[in-house]
Design a protein around this motif. Structure first.
Motif, PDB file in Angstrom:
ATOM      1  N   UNK A  90     -28.911  -0.469 -30.769  1.00  0.00           N
ATOM      2  CA  UNK A  90     -28.755   0.537 -29.717  1.00  0.00           C
ATOM      3  C   UNK A  90     -28.765  -0.176 -28.376  1.00  0.00           C
ATOM      4  N   UNK A  91     -27.799   0.205 -27.518  1.00  0.00           N
ATOM      5  CA  UNK A  91     -27.599  -0.513 -26.262  1.00  0.00           C
ATOM      6  C   UNK A  91     -27.619   0.456 -25.095  1.00  0.00           C
ATOM      7  N   UNK A  92     -28.463   0.174 -24.100  1.00  0.00           N
ATOM      8  CA  UNK A  92     -28.481   0.926 -22.844  1.00  0.00           C
ATOM      9  C   UNK A  92     -27.754   0.081 -21.796  1.00  0.00           C
ATOM     10  N   UNK A  93     -26.652   0.642 -21.217  1.00  0.00           N
ATOM     11  CA  UNK A  93     -25.759  -0.178 -20.403  1.00  0.00           C
ATOM     12  C   UNK A  93     -25.494   0.448 -19.038  1.00  0.00           C
ATOM     13  N   UNK A  94     -25.454  -0.417 -18.027  1.00  0.00           N
ATOM     14  CA  UNK A  94     -25.044  -0.046 -16.670  1.00  0.00           C
ATOM     15  C   UNK A  94     -23.644  -0.606 -16.425  1.00  0.00           C
ATOM     16  N   UNK A  95     -22.766   0.204 -15.815  1.00  0.00           N
ATOM     17  CA  UNK A  95     -21.407  -0.224 -15.480  1.00  0.00           C
ATOM     18  C   UNK A  95     -21.078   0.231 -14.072  1.00  0.00           C
ATOM     19  N   UNK A  96     -20.533  -0.668 -13.262  1.00  0.00           N
ATOM     20  CA  UNK A  96     -20.147  -0.327 -11.900  1.00  0.00           C
ATOM     21  C   UNK A  96     -18.831  -0.962 -11.526  1.00  0.00           C
ATOM     22  N   UNK A  97     -18.244  -0.492 -10.432  1.00  0.00           N
ATOM     23  CA  UNK A  97     -16.979  -1.061  -9.985  1.00  0.00           C
ATOM     24  C   UNK A  97     -16.222  -0.097  -9.086  1.00  0.00           C
ATOM     25  N   UNK A  98     -14.895  -0.210  -9.130  1.00  0.00           N
ATOM     26  CA  UNK A  98     -14.057   0.599  -8.264  1.00  0.00           C
ATOM     27  C   UNK A  98     -12.691   0.769  -8.910  1.00  0.00           C
ATOM     28  N   UNK A  99     -12.099   1.991  -8.768  1.00  0.00           N
ATOM     29  CA  UNK A  99     -10.774   2.284  -9.306  1.00  0.00           C
ATOM     30  C   UNK A  99      -9.811   2.520  -8.153  1.00  0.00           C
ATOM     31  N   UNK A 100      -8.638   1.904  -8.207  1.00  0.00           N
ATOM     32  CA  UNK A 100      -7.590   2.115  -7.212  1.00  0.00           C
ATOM     33  C   UNK A 100      -6.284   2.424  -7.932  1.00  0.00           C
ATOM     34  N   UNK A 119     -25.220   4.506 -19.945  1.00  0.00           N
ATOM     35  CA  UNK A 119     -24.811   5.025 -21.247  1.00  0.00           C
ATOM     36  C   UNK A 119     -25.682   4.423 -22.343  1.00  0.00           C
ATOM     37  N   UNK A 120     -25.882   5.200 -23.377  1.00  0.00           N
ATOM     38  CA  UNK A 120     -26.567   4.727 -24.585  1.00  0.00           C
ATOM     39  C   UNK A 120     -25.542   4.659 -25.702  1.00  0.00           C
ATOM     40  N   UNK A 121     -25.358   3.459 -26.288  1.00  0.00           N
ATOM     41  CA  UNK A 121     -24.290   3.254 -27.268  1.00  0.00           C
ATOM     42  C   UNK A 121     -24.838   2.675 -28.563  1.00  0.00           C
ATOM     43  N   UNK A 122     -24.149   3.023 -29.636  1.00  0.00           N
ATOM     44  CA  UNK A 122     -24.401   2.382 -30.929  1.00  0.00           C
ATOM     45  C   UNK A 122     -23.504   1.158 -31.034  1.00  0.00           C
ATOM     46  N   UNK A 123     -24.101   0.009 -31.363  1.00  0.00           N
ATOM     47  CA  UNK A 123     -23.381  -1.259 -31.411  1.00  0.00           C
ATOM     48  C   UNK A 123     -23.396  -1.764 -32.857  1.00  0.00           C
ATOM     49  N   UNK A 124     -22.208  -1.909 -33.460  1.00  0.00           N
ATOM     50  CA  UNK A 124     -22.095  -2.319 -34.860  1.00  0.00           C
ATOM     51  C   UNK A 124     -21.462  -3.710 -34.929  1.00  0.00           C
ATOM     52  N   UNK A 125     -22.218  -4.689 -35.466  1.00  0.00           N
ATOM     53  CA  UNK A 125     -21.725  -6.057 -35.616  1.00  0.00           C
ATOM     54  C   UNK A 125     -21.028  -6.184 -36.965  1.00  0.00           C
TER      55      UNK A 125
END
Length: 433
Positions: A90-100, A119-125
């Motif tokens: 289980x992965x807790x992730x921060x994402x930032x940036x800009x869209x143009x 976001x909280x994501x399920x990560x499958x290896x």
């Protein structure tokens, strides 16, 4: 274009993550080898990751965009992951940036800041689902749900309008490859598509949900004791196969060594029991090698003086048998050797006196228990019988009237399953006649 400010910001984030994970780089301790299906406490299960890349409204599905011309900008992410099993986390992730983006037909355009997303994501290896091997390259897929903050600014017909900050739900889904470069350190290359629960991500509401993509490269660092393996890099089935192979190799080596030892003992026994001159005395005990054929010899293999033929009646009395029985009871050897202990001499002296005075014949039969190899036991039983014969001959007994034979473990008188039984089976039998 990606601004220098964004580059500096992303470089700072990566440097900060590397500083936090510096102990992982500095560790040179060898990783402990754990058993297959070991408990979670034997592994490192927490990790952090940092990355940077390109963020834009392009997507592999080819979904429609309100602004057809895509401009790529800098994106960055940071995550904390808890590995539940070797293939699932289980992965807790921060994402930032800009869209143009802009319109190809006119000067309309938009610019949307993405201050943050969580976001909280399920990560499958996927590599750890492979039962054949665990590779350095580990493909993975991830899907989750989270919240996205965005602040769009549009320029439509030459009029610029800032729409304000809004937070909406979104679904991140992605795939990628992780490359193991060191103990608990992975290089992460991935693609993520993000479906926002809004049609105004680009500032224009056409009724169609907006989405954007994030292509990134980064690093993942396992946290905790560097001597423990990282759970996300383990494959229990492969570990079990490796352990089985190691056990097989160890057993095969032990069997090979045992075979070589048996061959050595067999060769030694053949040498010890050889009788080159055929006088009935093994080379090991023959003090007069090379005697002529049919020469009568004593217990040491040396020729006997000619003896006059004496014919007499031989009668074995109860007292004679008692002397022999006493010698049998008192007969002791050094452990695993054919050396008679001095405590046995008095009883053997009485038997020798009987043989000299009454001209008895004597059969000596050496026996052992079944402990050890057959070759070793046959040799030991023969040597012990020969040792008793040699002693009696040294006290004046006629060697031609003494027969020494070794039977090893082939004629037990008790069970070999108990210590008492094995003790009873280790014996030399005396038979007067």
């Amino acid at each position: 274009m990606i601004s220098n400010f964004r580059l500096r910001k992303t470089s700072s984030l990566i440097a900060l993550a590397c500083f936090a994970a510096a102990p992982a780089f500095a560790q040179t301790t060898e990783v402990n080898d754990v058993k297959p299906f070991a408990p979670e406490s034997e592994f490192r299960t927490w990790s952090i990751g940092v990355g940077a890349g390109v963020i834009n409204q392009w997507n592999v599905m080819g979904f429609r965009r309100d602004f057809r011309s895509v401009e790529s900008q800098l994106g960055y992410n940071f995550y904390v992951k808890k590995q539940i099993t070797p293939s699932f986390g289980l992965k807790a992730e921060y994402l930032g940036g800009k869209l143009n983006g802009s319109s190809e037909a006119n000067a309309d355009k938009f610019s949307t800041k993405l201050p943050w997303s969580a976001a909280l994501s399920a990560d499958i290896t996927l590599a750890n689902i492979n039962w054949r091997q665990e590779g350095v390259i580990k493909p993975y897929v991830a899907i989750g749900v989270g919240a996205l903050s965005y602040n769009p600014t549009t320029t439509i017909g030459g009029v610029e309008q800032e729409l304000g900050s809004t937070t909406k739900a979104f679904i991140p889904a992605g795939l990628g490859l992780k490359f193991g470069v060191a103990n608990g350190i992975n290089v992460d290359l991935g693609y993520q598509v993000n479906l926002a629960n809004t049609a105004t991500l680009d500032g224009v509401n056409t009724g169609t949900k907006d989405m954007f993509s994030y292509v990134h490269a980064g690093l993942e660092f396992a946290l905790g004791d560097a001597t423990k393996p990282f759970l996300a890099s383990r494959n229990p089935v492969v570990d079990m196969r490796k352990e089985y192979q190691a056990s097989y190799d160890e057993l095969a080596a032990a069997l090979k060594a045992q075979k070589e030892e048996n061959e050595t003992l067999k060769a030694q026994l053949a040498t010890d029991l050889a009788d080159d001159d055929g006088d009935g005395v093994a080379n090991k005990f023959d003090k007069c090698p090379g005697t002529a054929a049919d020469t009568k010899v004593d217990g040491s293999g040396c020729p006997l003086p000619e003896a006059k033929q004496v014919v007499q009646q031989i009668t074995v009395t109860e007292e004679d048998r008692r002397v022999v029985d006493e010698a049998i009871k008192n007969l002791e050897f050094d452990l695993s050797k054919a050396t008679i202990r001095p405590s046995s001499y008095p009883s053997l002296d009485k038997v020798a006196k009987l043989l000299v005075e009454k001209n008895f014949s004597l059969k000596l039969a050496g026996h052992t228990d079944n402990t050890g190899s057959m070759n070793l036991n046959m040799r030991l039983s023969k040597e012990r019988a020969e040792a008793v014969k040699a002693y009696l001959v040294s006290k004046g007994a006629n060697p031609s009237r003494i027969e020494a034979t070794g039977y090893g473990p082939t004629q037990p008188i008790a069970t070999n399953a108990t210590a008492e039984g094995r003790q009873a089976n280790r014996r030399v039998e005396f038979t007067l006649y």
